[in-house]
Design a protein around this motif. Sequence first.
Motif, PDB file in Angstrom:
ATOM      1  N   ILE A  65       0.853  -1.161   0.019  1.00  0.00           N
ATOM      2  CA  ILE A  65       0.019  -0.065  -0.021  1.00  0.00           C
ATOM      3  C   ILE A  65       0.932   1.136   0.124  1.00  0.00           C
ATOM      4  O   ILE A  65       0.578   2.142  -0.785  1.00  0.00           O
ATOM      5  CB  ILE A  65      -0.780  -0.005   1.084  1.00  0.00           C
ATOM      6  N   GLN A  66       1.958   1.390   0.807  1.00  0.00           N
ATOM      7  CA  GLN A  66       2.807   2.462   1.087  1.00  0.00           C
ATOM      8  C   GLN A  66       3.321   2.834  -0.384  1.00  0.00           C
ATOM      9  O   GLN A  66       3.318   3.817  -0.715  1.00  0.00           O
ATOM     10  CB  GLN A  66       3.669   2.470   2.023  1.00  0.00           C
ATOM     11  N   SER A  67       4.070   1.710  -1.141  1.00  0.00           N
ATOM     12  CA  SER A  67       4.716   2.040  -2.348  1.00  0.00           C
ATOM     13  C   SER A  67       3.698   2.492  -3.336  1.00  0.00           C
ATOM     14  O   SER A  67       4.046   3.218  -4.252  1.00  0.00           O
ATOM     15  CB  SER A  67       5.472   0.498  -2.806  1.00  0.00           C
ATOM     16  N   SER A  68       2.557   1.570  -3.358  1.00  0.00           N
ATOM     17  CA  SER A  68       1.471   2.248  -4.292  1.00  0.00           C
ATOM     18  C   SER A  68       1.251   3.728  -4.328  1.00  0.00           C
ATOM     19  O   SER A  68       0.936   4.346  -5.224  1.00  0.00           O
ATOM     20  CB  SER A  68       0.104   1.497  -4.280  1.00  0.00           C
ATOM     21  N   VAL A  69       1.060   4.222  -3.179  1.00  0.00           N
ATOM     22  CA  VAL A  69       0.830   5.566  -2.961  1.00  0.00           C
ATOM     23  C   VAL A  69       2.179   6.369  -3.239  1.00  0.00           C
ATOM     24  O   VAL A  69       1.700   7.669  -3.973  1.00  0.00           O
ATOM     25  CB  VAL A  69       0.179   5.926  -1.390  1.00  0.00           C
ATOM     26  N   ILE A  70       3.304   6.160  -2.689  1.00  0.00           N
ATOM     27  CA  ILE A  70       4.341   7.027  -3.187  1.00  0.00           C
ATOM     28  C   ILE A  70       4.555   6.763  -4.639  1.00  0.00           C
ATOM     29  O   ILE A  70       4.976   8.147  -5.225  1.00  0.00           O
ATOM     30  CB  ILE A  70       5.567   6.192  -2.631  1.00  0.00           C
ATOM     31  N   ALA A  71       4.414   5.717  -5.225  1.00  0.00           N
ATOM     32  CA  ALA A  71       4.660   5.722  -6.808  1.00  0.00           C
ATOM     33  C   ALA A  71       3.801   6.682  -7.615  1.00  0.00           C
ATOM     34  O   ALA A  71       4.163   7.097  -8.681  1.00  0.00           O
ATOM     35  CB  ALA A  71       4.538   4.241  -7.333  1.00  0.00           C
ATOM     36  N   GLN A  72       2.431   7.314  -6.978  1.00  0.00           N
ATOM     37  CA  GLN A  72       1.593   8.042  -7.594  1.00  0.00           C
ATOM     38  C   GLN A  72       1.904   9.352  -7.329  1.00  0.00           C
ATOM     39  O   GLN A  72       1.001  10.269  -7.691  1.00  0.00           O
ATOM     40  CB  GLN A  72       0.073   7.478  -7.365  1.00  0.00           C
ATOM     41  N   ALA A  73       2.765   9.545  -6.576  1.00  0.00           N
ATOM     42  CA  ALA A  73       3.109  10.986  -5.993  1.00  0.00           C
ATOM     43  C   ALA A  73       3.822  12.071  -6.867  1.00  0.00           C
ATOM     44  O   ALA A  73       4.477  11.440  -7.727  1.00  0.00           O
ATOM     45  CB  ALA A  73       3.809  10.838  -4.565  1.00  0.00           C
ATOM     46  N   LYS A  74       3.569  13.262  -6.676  1.00  0.00           N
ATOM     47  CA  LYS A  74       4.364  14.117  -7.402  1.00  0.00           C
ATOM     48  C   LYS A  74       5.701  14.229  -7.123  1.00  0.00           C
ATOM     49  O   LYS A  74       6.576  14.374  -7.885  1.00  0.00           O
ATOM     50  CB  LYS A  74       4.026  15.504  -7.518  1.00  0.00           C
ATOM     51  N   ALA A  75       6.034  13.963  -5.940  1.00  0.00           N
ATOM     52  CA  ALA A  75       7.397  14.022  -5.327  1.00  0.00           C
ATOM     53  C   ALA A  75       7.411  13.281  -3.981  1.00  0.00           C
ATOM     54  O   ALA A  75       6.350  13.272  -3.350  1.00  0.00           O
ATOM     55  CB  ALA A  75       8.154  15.422  -5.042  1.00  0.00           C
ATOM     56  N   TYR A  76       8.654  12.679  -3.460  1.00  0.00           N
ATOM     57  CA  TYR A  76       8.591  12.247  -2.242  1.00  0.00           C
ATOM     58  C   TYR A  76       9.710  12.955  -1.236  1.00  0.00           C
ATOM     59  O   TYR A  76      10.869  13.257  -1.926  1.00  0.00           O
ATOM     60  CB  TYR A  76       8.949  10.768  -2.377  1.00  0.00           C
ATOM     61  N   ILE A  77       9.641  13.201   0.090  1.00  0.00           N
ATOM     62  CA  ILE A  77      10.422  13.918   0.923  1.00  0.00           C
ATOM     63  C   ILE A  77      10.230  13.288   2.127  1.00  0.00           C
ATOM     64  O   ILE A  77       9.092  12.789   2.467  1.00  0.00           O
ATOM     65  CB  ILE A  77       9.985  15.204   0.875  1.00  0.00           C
ATOM     66  N   GLY A  78      11.192  12.939   2.680  1.00  0.00           N
ATOM     67  CA  GLY A  78      11.494  12.290   4.079  1.00  0.00           C
ATOM     68  C   GLY A  78      12.672  11.904   4.392  1.00  0.00           C
ATOM     69  O   GLY A  78      13.967  12.413   4.016  1.00  0.00           O
ATOM     70  N   THR A  79      12.814  10.893   5.268  1.00  0.00           N
ATOM     71  CA  THR A  79      14.061  10.281   6.239  1.00  0.00           C
ATOM     72  C   THR A  79      14.824   9.806   4.818  1.00  0.00           C
ATOM     73  O   THR A  79      14.501   8.943   4.166  1.00  0.00           O
ATOM     74  CB  THR A  79      13.790   9.621   7.422  1.00  0.00           C
ATOM     75  N   TYR A  80      15.955  10.170   4.967  1.00  0.00           N
ATOM     76  CA  TYR A  80      17.184   9.133   4.140  1.00  0.00           C
ATOM     77  C   TYR A  80      16.986   7.665   4.538  1.00  0.00           C
ATOM     78  O   TYR A  80      17.197   7.307   5.738  1.00  0.00           O
ATOM     79  CB  TYR A  80      18.410   9.645   4.054  1.00  0.00           C
ATOM     80  N   GLY A  81      16.751   6.780   3.555  1.00  0.00           N
ATOM     81  CA  GLY A  81      16.740   5.378   3.643  1.00  0.00           C
ATOM     82  C   GLY A  81      15.954   4.634   2.814  1.00  0.00           C
ATOM     83  O   GLY A  81      15.789   5.255   1.525  1.00  0.00           O
TER      84      GLY A  81
END
Length: 327
Positions: free
Chosen positions: A250-266
Motif C-alpha cells: 500500500i505504501q509503495s503504491s501511494v508513493i509511486a503516484q506522488a508528484k514527489a517524495y520527501i522524508g528520512t534518508y533510507g
Amino acid sequence: MNTLLETQWKLYARYLSRSSAPILCGSWRSEVGFEILYWIPFLQAFRMAYGIKKDRLIAIGRGGSAAWYDMAGQADLYEHVPVETARVWSVQASQQTGSMKQNRVEPWERHVCGLTAASLGLTRYHTLSPSWMYALLAPFWTGKTSQQWLNARLAHAVTMPAPTMAPELRAKLPAQYIAMRWYARPTWPPSEKLLLWMRKQTEQIAQKLPVVLIDSFHADDHADINLGDLPHVVRLSALTEQTPLNNLAIQSSVIAQAKAYIGTYGGMAQGAMRWGVPTLAFYDKFGQTAPEHLALTQHLSLRTGVPFIVARPKDADGVLPLILGRA
C-alpha cells in the motif's frame, strides 16, 4: 574477491537453470533499501544470465513487497510468521553476528520456504536464499570493488514496478500530492529540534500542494515520528487499513503516484526514486550506514534521470525549490 564463492555460486545457478522445478526466492526479512537496491536486481540478473523463466520464480517478500519483484509467483513471510516473531529473529541475528542482515541460511528460512511450498501445493522445489547475495556483493559494501564491478552483477530496471493502487484508496487521495515519510533511524535521530524543523517544512510544503504522510507499523527498528495535526496533511493510516500482509504494498503504491517524495534518508526514499518519483531525502548524522548505498542510489538517479537529492536540514532552503518548483 572470493573466487571459491564465485565458483560455488555459478555451479548452483547452473544447477537451478537446468531444473524445471519452481524456485522460491527468499524469504526476505531485512531492510527495504537492500531489497530494492540489491536483492531484486540480483535476482533479475540471475534470471537473465541463466535464462530462467518468470513462471518458475516465486518471490517471498514481506508486507506485500513481493509485488516489486516482477515475478510470476508471489508469497509473503507474514502469511506464516507473526511480525513479532520476525522481529525476534532480527534481534537474535544482530546479537549473534552484529548485523540484522541474512548472511547465512537460518533454520527459520528453510521452515518458511517449506510452509510456502506447502501452501502452493509444491512437492518439488528449489530455494534461493538472500545469503548468496549478501556474500557475493560484500566486496562492494566494504569498498574493495568499483561501481562497474557491481553493475556486472545486478540488473536494475529503468524503473521498478510498484503495486497498483486500489481504486477505493485512489478516490480518497488528492489529485496531486507530495508523499512524505519521517521516521527515526541512526541518520535521523529523534530530537525536539528536528521535530520542529519537520513540522515547519511539512506545513510550508502543504500550503503549496497537499501532503500524504506515509505511516504504518514496522517490522524493523524504524519508528514513525508523529508530527501532530497539520493543515492540508493527511495520514495514510487514516485513509486505509494496513496489515502485516499489505502495508509495504500500500505504501509503495501511494508513493509511486506522488508528484514527489520527501522524508528520512533510507530504504523507502531509495524506493521512491526507483519507482520514478523525484525524491528529497534528509539526514542529520550520516552514520551507521555505508556510503556505498548512497553512491549506488545517486548512480541510478543519473542513469534513469529521476532526481534523488540528499541533504541536511540546513540545506533545505537551497534544495526544496528544485523538487517543488513545478508543483
